[in-house]
Design a protein around this motif. Structure first.
Motif, PDB file in Angstrom:
ATOM      1  N   PHE A  47       0.814  -1.203   0.000  1.00 36.22           N
ATOM      2  CA  PHE A  47       0.000   0.000   0.000  1.00 36.22           C
ATOM      3  C   PHE A  47       0.859   1.270   0.000  1.00 36.22           C
ATOM      4  O   PHE A  47       0.421   2.307  -0.479  1.00 36.22           O
ATOM      5  CB  PHE A  47      -0.910   0.038   1.246  1.00 36.22           C
ATOM      6  CG  PHE A  47      -2.114  -0.857   1.134  1.00 36.22           C
ATOM      7  CD1 PHE A  47      -3.318  -0.364   0.634  1.00 36.22           C
ATOM      8  CD2 PHE A  47      -2.054  -2.182   1.520  1.00 36.22           C
ATOM      9  CE1 PHE A  47      -4.436  -1.175   0.530  1.00 36.22           C
ATOM     10  CE2 PHE A  47      -3.163  -3.005   1.417  1.00 36.22           C
ATOM     11  CZ  PHE A  47      -4.352  -2.505   0.916  1.00 36.22           C
ATOM     12  N   ASP A 103      -0.205   4.777  -1.452  1.00 34.60           N
ATOM     13  CA  ASP A 103      -0.612   5.852  -0.546  1.00 34.60           C
ATOM     14  C   ASP A 103       0.112   7.149  -0.864  1.00 34.60           C
ATOM     15  O   ASP A 103      -0.492   8.219  -0.926  1.00 34.60           O
ATOM     16  CB  ASP A 103      -0.309   5.459   0.913  1.00 34.60           C
ATOM     17  CG  ASP A 103      -1.343   4.478   1.457  1.00 34.60           C
ATOM     18  OD1 ASP A 103      -2.440   4.392   0.862  1.00 34.60           O
ATOM     19  OD2 ASP A 103      -1.061   3.814   2.465  1.00 34.60           O
ATOM     20  N   ARG A 134      -8.889  -3.233  -4.641  1.00 35.26           N
ATOM     21  CA  ARG A 134      -7.884  -2.415  -3.998  1.00 35.26           C
ATOM     22  C   ARG A 134      -8.364  -0.962  -3.868  1.00 35.26           C
ATOM     23  O   ARG A 134      -8.096  -0.298  -2.884  1.00 35.26           O
ATOM     24  CB  ARG A 134      -6.571  -2.499  -4.783  1.00 35.26           C
ATOM     25  CG  ARG A 134      -5.396  -1.736  -4.189  1.00 35.26           C
ATOM     26  CD  ARG A 134      -5.103  -2.044  -2.741  1.00 35.26           C
ATOM     27  NE  ARG A 134      -4.456  -3.316  -2.491  1.00 35.26           N
ATOM     28  CZ  ARG A 134      -3.157  -3.504  -2.333  1.00 35.26           C
ATOM     29  NH1 ARG A 134      -2.334  -2.497  -2.424  1.00 35.26           N
ATOM     30  NH2 ARG A 134      -2.702  -4.714  -2.067  1.00 35.26           N
ATOM     31  N   ASP A 180     -10.587  -0.804  -0.950  1.00 32.38           N
ATOM     32  CA  ASP A 180      -9.749  -0.969   0.234  1.00 32.38           C
ATOM     33  C   ASP A 180      -9.133   0.373   0.649  1.00 32.38           C
ATOM     34  O   ASP A 180      -9.187   0.774   1.806  1.00 32.38           O
ATOM     35  CB  ASP A 180      -8.642  -1.983  -0.097  1.00 32.38           C
ATOM     36  CG  ASP A 180      -8.236  -2.779   1.124  1.00 32.38           C
ATOM     37  OD1 ASP A 180      -8.534  -2.315   2.238  1.00 32.38           O
ATOM     38  OD2 ASP A 180      -7.616  -3.836   0.965  1.00 32.38           O
ATOM     39  N   HIS A 181      -8.569   1.083  -0.317  1.00 33.87           N
ATOM     40  CA  HIS A 181      -7.982   2.390  -0.033  1.00 33.87           C
ATOM     41  C   HIS A 181      -9.035   3.351   0.494  1.00 33.87           C
ATOM     42  O   HIS A 181      -8.790   4.130   1.403  1.00 33.87           O
ATOM     43  CB  HIS A 181      -7.360   2.984  -1.308  1.00 33.87           C
ATOM     44  CG  HIS A 181      -5.960   2.538  -1.563  1.00 33.87           C
ATOM     45  ND1 HIS A 181      -4.884   3.061  -0.875  1.00 33.87           N
ATOM     46  CD2 HIS A 181      -5.454   1.616  -2.404  1.00 33.87           C
ATOM     47  CE1 HIS A 181      -3.780   2.483  -1.311  1.00 33.87           C
ATOM     48  NE2 HIS A 181      -4.093   1.599  -2.242  1.00 33.87           N
ATOM     49  N   ARG A 182     -10.220   3.291  -0.095  1.00 36.66           N
ATOM     50  CA  ARG A 182     -11.252   4.220   0.322  1.00 36.66           C
ATOM     51  C   ARG A 182     -11.677   3.956   1.770  1.00 36.66           C
ATOM     52  O   ARG A 182     -11.867   4.867   2.559  1.00 36.66           O
ATOM     53  CB  ARG A 182     -12.453   4.137  -0.598  1.00 36.66           C
ATOM     54  CG  ARG A 182     -13.109   5.498  -0.785  1.00 36.66           C
ATOM     55  CD  ARG A 182     -14.472   5.360  -1.395  1.00 36.66           C
ATOM     56  NE  ARG A 182     -15.495   5.295  -0.362  1.00 36.66           N
ATOM     57  CZ  ARG A 182     -16.193   6.344   0.069  1.00 36.66           C
ATOM     58  NH1 ARG A 182     -15.973   7.531  -0.447  1.00 36.66           N
ATOM     59  NH2 ARG A 182     -17.100   6.207   0.994  1.00 36.66           N
ATOM     60  N   GLU A 183     -11.822   2.667   2.069  1.00 34.17           N
ATOM     61  CA  GLU A 183     -12.237   2.329   3.427  1.00 34.17           C
ATOM     62  C   GLU A 183     -11.199   2.737   4.463  1.00 34.17           C
ATOM     63  O   GLU A 183     -11.519   3.024   5.600  1.00 34.17           O
ATOM     64  CB  GLU A 183     -12.542   0.820   3.533  1.00 34.17           C
ATOM     65  CG  GLU A 183     -13.943   0.496   3.051  1.00 34.17           C
ATOM     66  CD  GLU A 183     -14.075  -0.927   2.521  1.00 34.17           C
ATOM     67  OE1 GLU A 183     -13.268  -1.799   2.932  1.00 34.17           O
ATOM     68  OE2 GLU A 183     -14.963  -1.158   1.677  1.00 34.17           O
ATOM     69  N   ARG A 184      -9.965   2.764   4.061  1.00 34.49           N
ATOM     70  CA  ARG A 184      -8.916   3.198   4.980  1.00 34.49           C
ATOM     71  C   ARG A 184      -8.814   4.726   5.031  1.00 34.49           C
ATOM     72  O   ARG A 184      -7.908   5.256   5.664  1.00 34.49           O
ATOM     73  CB  ARG A 184      -7.574   2.597   4.544  1.00 34.49           C
ATOM     74  CG  ARG A 184      -7.491   1.083   4.744  1.00 34.49           C
ATOM     75  CD  ARG A 184      -6.443   0.441   3.827  1.00 34.49           C
ATOM     76  NE  ARG A 184      -5.475   1.400   3.324  1.00 34.49           N
ATOM     77  CZ  ARG A 184      -4.179   1.406   3.620  1.00 34.49           C
ATOM     78  NH1 ARG A 184      -3.675   0.489   4.392  1.00 34.49           N
ATOM     79  NH2 ARG A 184      -3.374   2.317   3.119  1.00 34.49           N
ATOM     80  N   GLY A 185      -9.687   5.383   4.313  1.00 33.58           N
ATOM     81  CA  GLY A 185      -9.759   6.835   4.379  1.00 33.58           C
ATOM     82  C   GLY A 185      -8.654   7.558   3.624  1.00 33.58           C
ATOM     83  O   GLY A 185      -8.420   8.739   3.835  1.00 33.58           O
ATOM     84  N   LYS A 186      -7.964   6.833   2.737  1.00 33.97           N
ATOM     85  CA  LYS A 186      -6.845   7.439   2.018  1.00 33.97           C
ATOM     86  C   LYS A 186      -7.269   8.040   0.689  1.00 33.97           C
ATOM     87  O   LYS A 186      -6.428   8.532  -0.062  1.00 33.97           O
ATOM     88  CB  LYS A 186      -5.779   6.361   1.745  1.00 33.97           C
ATOM     89  CG  LYS A 186      -5.172   5.755   2.983  1.00 33.97           C
ATOM     90  CD  LYS A 186      -4.159   6.699   3.571  1.00 33.97           C
ATOM     91  CE  LYS A 186      -3.483   6.056   4.784  1.00 33.97           C
ATOM     92  NZ  LYS A 186      -2.595   7.010   5.453  1.00 33.97           N
TER      93      LYS A 186
END
Length: 517
Positions: free
Chosen positions: A123, A127, A143, A146-152
């Motif tokens: 990641f 990132d 993916r 996934d990035h969105r859910e991690r708030g990135k």
DNA sequence: AAAAAAG
């Protein structure tokens, strides 16, 4: 749907389409002057900010039909941190990477931040690119979410959304993800939507997410049927029979054969066949979805660059991959779904070249062959007599295969078994002298992927050496080896040391060494 | 009977 884009394409050049000078210069440098029908049809509308529904197969120049107008439109404005300006969704990692290459190639006169968000890699770097502000974000759905859910990642700054290979996304069960993603992006965006076919689910999706799209439909690349010679090849149904059939076929085709993709139906078969070909000194690579991502990329790159002559692959490579000059496609297995056959053989005979495809068929494949012939509307000729003349070798219960030897285990079976048990099975198999050599080459997918990965690493080390032009190879080699290698079991380290013997620029020697394992 | 994609 507003209008069909029917234009006098013969007269058109790229300069007529309204693209910016920077883009045009990159297109010229790439050697193109005349747009393909999908490009001529889609680009002017895309430049005006309209939604486009492009119905086109891969190999029709579809990628450039969205990349070029996007580049032109991106010249105004700047990306903000975590807020990409455009998003392109692709069904597979390789396709996503291929689109990135297109942006690099045609965007060489632009200062663009391109972020590739795909699974199987770390990641961190992704990132960083998001943080810097991405003008172009290319992603596979998993993916991205996934990035969105991690708030990135914030998707509310996206100005242009591209959904590519929509029908394939449907096949792969991505439609719910696609819907979710579409709903995250403001409806003021422009949407460019591409699909080779228009099944009802896809039509529904376009009705929901496209606004008054211009429909650009390109007839199937007429070349497919005419420029590919198709043959069926009879074979006994045992793996060793099929491998032998394949080897003989490859040898017989040698003078015509520049390079070939060899398709298998399953990942384990890809692994087995890959190892078998290496053992028989074929210059082969492998590609399937359980392999390490770096290995996947490297295998594909090496095949493209001509460092590998054969690529054994699952259907991950069947669609969309742009490898211009593939002379042969071999179907080691008859595809179960007839459409896959069309996609597979479509990897050859591209760009007006001629290609050959051979499909190895056994008695049990008859109904799949029938379905293919029905789909393509012609009978495929047999290469060297049909199945009525084939001699089957002994069955699995016969002494030849030996007592208690399990049939080829699927991955689930492999996973359920303990290590020890798998080892026992291997020993049992190795004890059987009368079994054909090639029948013993069974190897779990992970191990083959591991071998593939080590090859990749060696390749990386080699190019590093080439780059430095060092006089002292041994020292370089020592430096090039990672900590991880030292942690490997001794047997593996030994292989690696062997493999570096004769590390030359001319011959990819590591392949033959792996073959001796 | 499969593959692909998020781990």
């Amino acid at each position: 749907m507003s209008s069909d884009a029917t234009t006098a394409q013969e007269a058109l050049t790229f300069t007529d389409l309204g693209l910016s000078p920077k883009v045009l210069s990159a297109v010229t440098d790439a050697g193109y002057t005349k747009p393909t029908p999908i490009q001529a049809g889609a680009i002017p509308h895309a430049l005006l900010g309209k939604d486009v529904l492009g119905i086109a197969q891969t190999g029709t120049g579809k990628t450039a039909s969205f990349v070029l107008p996007m580049l032109t439109r991106l010249e105004k404005g700047r990306a903000r941190a975590r807020m990409p300006r455009t998003l392109i969704l692709e069904p597979t990692r390789e396709l996503a990477a291929q689109v990135e290459e297109n942006f690099i190639k045609y965007g060489k006169n632009h200062k663009l931040n391109i972020a590739l968000l795909i699974g199987g890699v770390s990641f961190d770097e992704q990132d960083k690119k998001l943080e810097r502000g991405a003008d172009v974000l290319i992603a596979t759905p998993g993916r991205l979410l996934d990035h969105r859910e991690r708030g990135k990642l914030l998707l509310n700054g996206v100005e242009i959304l591209v959904i590519d290979e929509a029908d394939r996304m449907l096949d792969m069960g991505f439609i719910p993800d696609i819907e979710r993603i579409c709903e995250m992006i403001p409806f003021t965006r422009q949407t460019l939507f591409f699909s080779a076919t228009m099944p009802p689910e896809i039509t529904k999706l376009t009705e929901k997410f496209l606004h008054a799209p211009v429909r650009v439909e390109v007839s199937k690349a007429a070349s497919t049927a005419t420029s590919i010679t198709q043959r069926l090849v009879k074979s006994g149904s045992k793996p060793w029979d099929k491998r032998e059939t394949l080897r003989n076929l490859i040898k017989a085709e040698d003078s015509d054969l520049k390079n070939a993709i060899i398709f298998c139906n399953r990942k384990v078969e890809v692994s087995e066949l890959f190892r078998s070909l290496l053992k028989h000194d074929f210059d082969a690579g492998a590609l399937h979805g359980d392999m390490d991502q770096r290995a996947r990329m490297q295998m594909l790159a090496n095949f493209r660059d001509g460092k590998l002559r054969y690529l054994v692959a699952s259907d991950v490579a069947a669609r969309g991959l742009d490898i211009p000059d593939v002379s042969h496609v071999f179907n080691y297995d008859v595809p179960i779904h007839a459409e896959d056959y069309v996609h597979r053989i479509g990897r050859t005979g591209r760009a007006g070249r001629s290609g050959k495809s051979f499909t190895i068929a056994t008695r049990s494949d008859t109904k799949y062959v029938d379905a293919i012939e029905k789909l393509i509307g012609t009978k495929i000729e047999w290469h060297d007599g049909d199945l009525s003349t084939v001699t089957e070798s002994e069955g699995e219960d016969s002494p030849r295969r030996g007592r208690g030897t399990p049939r080829r285990a699927g991955r689930k079976d492999e996973d359920r078994k303990g290590r020890g048990e798998r080892k026992k099975e291997r020993h049992a198999r190795h004890g059987e002298d009368e079994m054909p050599e090639t029948a013993r080459e069974e190897q779990p997918v992970a191990e083959v992927a591991d071998i593939a990965e080590r090859r990749v690493r060696k390749d990386a080390i080699r190019s590093e050496n080439d780059r430095k032009g060092s006089a002292n190879r041994n020292e370089q080699r020592g430096n090039g080896r990672s900590q991880r290698d030292h942690n490997r079991p001794a047997r593996h380290r030994q292989e690696e040391d062997d493999a570096t013997v004769g590390f030359g620029d001319d011959v990819p020697a590591f392949m033959r060494i792996v073959a001796k394992v």
